[in-house]
Design an enzyme around this catalytic site. Structure first.
Site, PDB file in Angstrom:
ATOM      1  N   GLU B  49      10.770 -32.910  32.116  1.00 22.70           N
ATOM      2  CA  GLU B  49      10.575 -31.851  31.141  1.00 22.70           C
ATOM      3  C   GLU B  49      10.178 -30.612  31.926  1.00 22.70           C
ATOM      4  O   GLU B  49       9.150 -30.606  32.608  1.00 22.70           O
ATOM      5  CB  GLU B  49       9.457 -32.252  30.183  1.00 22.70           C
ATOM      6  CG  GLU B  49       9.839 -32.104  28.742  1.00 22.70           C
ATOM      7  CD  GLU B  49       8.730 -32.556  27.825  1.00 22.70           C
ATOM      8  OE1 GLU B  49       8.909 -33.585  27.165  1.00 22.70           O
ATOM      9  OE2 GLU B  49       7.683 -31.879  27.785  1.00 22.70           O
ATOM     10  N   ASP B  60      -0.095 -24.545  23.447  1.00 24.06           N
ATOM     11  CA  ASP B  60      -0.564 -25.153  24.681  1.00 24.06           C
ATOM     12  C   ASP B  60      -2.026 -24.850  24.931  1.00 24.06           C
ATOM     13  O   ASP B  60      -2.558 -23.835  24.489  1.00 24.06           O
ATOM     14  CB  ASP B  60       0.275 -24.644  25.866  1.00 24.06           C
ATOM     15  CG  ASP B  60       1.631 -25.307  25.905  1.00 24.06           C
ATOM     16  OD1 ASP B  60       1.669 -26.537  26.093  1.00 24.06           O
ATOM     17  OD2 ASP B  60       2.651 -24.603  25.735  1.00 24.06           O
TER      18      ASP B  60
END
Lengths: 418, 271
Positions: B49, B60
């Site tokens: 990823e 995040d």
């Protein structure tokens, strides 16, 4: 008769059967034309859905609306006056300027109209903890205020740069019992505070209500905040007809995220003879690139949960903005403004830091009203517009906040330390 | 069959679970991303990823946000990331690469232009964090036209009807966010994860990856017991951060952690 109006915005009884209306936005998924919507991680979808359902329920709840009205009257001090600035109008030598005095609200700005509404909603949803982002600190103070009154835990996220610019408001929030958390990431201003508040919300979704301070963010925030702020325009529309016997020729309000502007504009949208001007922060000048004017000089993109005009680079990264006024220092703008711009119902213009400062001083010296630097942008544009209109014409300006919080900034520019 | 499907098929045949490391492209500098990718594959990664840096990574935590900031110091753009994948493909034709990031860089490039360029570069799928299925119609068409998988998140708070909506449009695998919060948070509840995965498995045949909160070999092994794939991000990125001033030490450090995870996962799933 108009039936599609949301309850908080009723009162207009304009027949609309034979023409377009501007009151049918957003659609069910929160779109204003191509703008708005819900662009968030899956982790937030359920919380937004819960909020949307509750908002739509209490929007029709007589008990909720009565409590909101009572608080607006007795705690905020509404209706706020509409004041004819005769002396300044005479000086400018054109249209008559009327000021909607949101600066006289409890906590000194329009922000409290929205925080009262959202906090009452939080209470009904059983949430015990309130979080918010703030730029200039006005929304933070307005949130800390209602949290104190309702006995709710309160955490305010504020960019580290803004904390320095707005020390007095930081202290105010702390006095009110809120915890002010400095945000050190990114550009350390309003947009980063918003990122951080979203992260907090995702992590404490069960007990926390996130009070967004402007008409941005994912659906239902842009519509909900507008509906709570539309009290400004509803009152002003009535007041100007009582005082001047007619509707104004033009509305002027400053636009950062755009909550005070949409609050004033919304109830007038279908009054097509009324020109609408949203004033963005041109900072050092649009040509310098140092500004906060996404509608005038940005382009569409996706940030903070909605599609709207943004300040971004060719790679799609959000760029840093500049304005003398912390409350306008934001790279996005509410999606309804983006839509109103594209469909031509409102015009968006920009004034520089220096023009805003000149208007700040003018209103202070001529009318004895110290305006917020944010509101000074609207005043500066009104001062340009007035001489182009006749003496019998009317410009209605939203004086969205008072300038006490800005005196350190203004003094520092003149080399004075307070 | 897509590279992602082929990878899961062959793992399943071996009774193994996929290990999916995440790094942010361009962190701490663009030049070393491709070599880190190769090292991770050697250490046992099955799918990579690759994070596309964004100025406002709302979903995040601080660790991955700082990774974006480091990459953006070098102006690592979406186009740069695609070039890195292209370079990776010169020496690796079989390991799937999934881009993980936010919508705005893709909006600016244009959905069709992005999908075409990504497919051309050898990308296998895209996980666009801030686009739920309700808004994803046009992007999905573009990805489908270029045979790219669309990976979507499912959260602990996602209700049954939404799980169906998501699985209907998802391809490659679905990514279950194992806890409420942002990337890099702690406190993982394996039993709770297992319950939710059963529910998702009843809705879809797609493999399920689990991420958020996997920080060492023990948590990776525990999650691999219940999931088809284990996604590890912040634990790797925080090592990149610690070694940002000694970039040569980054690949070996990541390889060490991944190899530990690989061993623990394979031991856990021995028949």
């Amino acid at each position: 008769m108009l039936t599609r109006l949301r309850p908080l915005c009723v009162e207009l009884s304009v027949p609309t059967s034979n023409r377009e209306t501007y009151f049918n936005q957003p659609d069910e998924q929160g779109h204003f034309g191509p703008y708005g919507g819900v662009f968030v991680a899956e982790t937030l979808m359920q919380a937004l859905e819960e909020l949307r359902q509750n908002y739509e329920k209490y929007l029709h709840d007589k008990g909720f609306l009565a409590e909101l009205d009572a608080d607006l009257a007795h705690y905020v001090g509404r209706p706020s006056p509409l004041y004819h600035a005769e002396r300044w109008s005479r000086e400018l030598g054109g249209a008559q300027i009327y000021l909607k005095r949101e600066d006289l609200n409890h906590t000194g700005a329009h922000k409290v109209n929205n925080t009262i509404g959202q906090a009452l909603l939080a209470k009904r949803m059983g949430k015990t903890r309130i979080i918010a982002e703030t730029g200039a600190g006005q929304h933070g103070v307005a949130t800390a205020t209602v949290a104190a009154r309702l006995g709710l835990e309160c955490v305010i996220y504020m960019g580290a740069v803004d904390i320095v610019r707005q020390e007095a408001n930081v202290y105010r929030m702390r006095l009110l019992g809120a915890e002010v958390r400095a945000v050190e990431s990114g550009s350390k201003t309003l947009k980063d505070a918003l990122n951080e508040a979203m992260r907090d919300w995702v992590t404490h979704i069960d007990d926390t209500f996130y009070i967004i301070g402007t008409v941005a963010g994912p659906h239902p925030y842009p519509a909900m905040v507008r509906d709570f702020q539309a009290i400004i325009g509803r009152e002003a529309r009535q007041q100007v007809q009582q005082q001047a016997g007619r509707l104004p020729d033009a509305l002027v309000a400053c636009v950062g995220g755009g909550s005070n502007a949409i609050g004033l504009f919304y109830p007038f949208l279908d009054d097509e003879a009324v020109e609408i001007y949203g004033v963005e922060a041109a900072g050092d000048g649009l040509e310098t690139g140092n500004h906060a004017a996404p509608l005038c000089a940005g382009r569409p993109g996706v940030l903070h949960g909605n599609r709207t005009y943004l300040m971004e680079d060719d790679d799609g990264q959000i760029i840093e903005t500049h304005s003398i006024s912390a409350g306008l220092d934001y790279p996005g703008v509410g999606p309804e403004h983006a839509w109103l711009k594209d469909c031509g119902r409102a015009q968006y213009v920009a004034v520089t830091d220096n023009e805003a400062l000149a208007a700040f001083h003018a209103l202070t010296r001529i009318e004895g009203i110290i305006p917020a630097l944010e509101s000074s942008h609207a005043l500066a544009y009104a001062a340009k517009l007035a001489p182009t209109l006749g003496r019998e014409q009317i410009i209605l300006v939203n004086l969205s906040g008072r300038g006490d919080k800005d005196i350190h900034t203004v003094a520092a520019l003149e080399g004075i330390e307070i | 069959m897509s590279r992602i499907a082929a990878t899961f098929k062959s793992l399943r045949a071996d009774g193994r679970k996929a290990l999916i490391p995440y790094i942010t492209a361009g962190d701490p500098k663009p030049g070393i991303t491709v070599s880190i990718m190769h090292t991770m594959v050697e250490a046992g990664a099955d799918i990579i990823e690759l994070g596309v840096p964004f100025s406002d990574p709302m979903a995040d935590g601080p660790v991955i946000q700082r990774a974006s900031e480091r990459a953006l110091v070098h102006h690592t753009s979406l186009r740069d990331v695609l070039e890195m994948v292209q370079e990776f493909r010169v020496d690796n034709a079989q390991t799937p690469v999934v881009l993980m990031g936010y919508l705005n860089p893709i909006e600016v490039m244009g959905y069709e232009a992005f999908a075409a360029a990504a497919a051309e570069a050898g990308v296998d799928g895209a996980l666009t964090v801030d686009i739920p299925p309700e808004e994803a119609g046009e992007l999905l068409s573009a990805l489908n036209r270029h045979a790219l998988n669309a990976i979507f998140l499912i959260a602990p708070t996602t209700v049954g009807s939404r799980i169906e909506t998501i699985c209907k449009v998802a391809s490659g695998f679905v990514y279950y966010v194992s806890l409420k919060g942002v990337t890099g948070a702690s406190h993982l509840d394996i039993a709770g994860v297992e319950q939710k995965l059963e529910k998702i498995h009843r809705t879809t045949d797609l493999p399920i990856g689990v991420g958020f909160g996997i920080k060492d070999a023990a948590t990776a092994a525990a999650v691999s017991k219940v999931a088809d794939a284990v996604v590890v991000g912040s634990a790797l990125v925080s090592r990149v951060e610690a070694l940002a001033e000694q970039p040569d030490a980054i690949a070996p450090a990541l390889a060490k952690l991944l190899a530990e995870m690989r061993r623990a996962m394979d031991a856990q799933n021995q028949p």
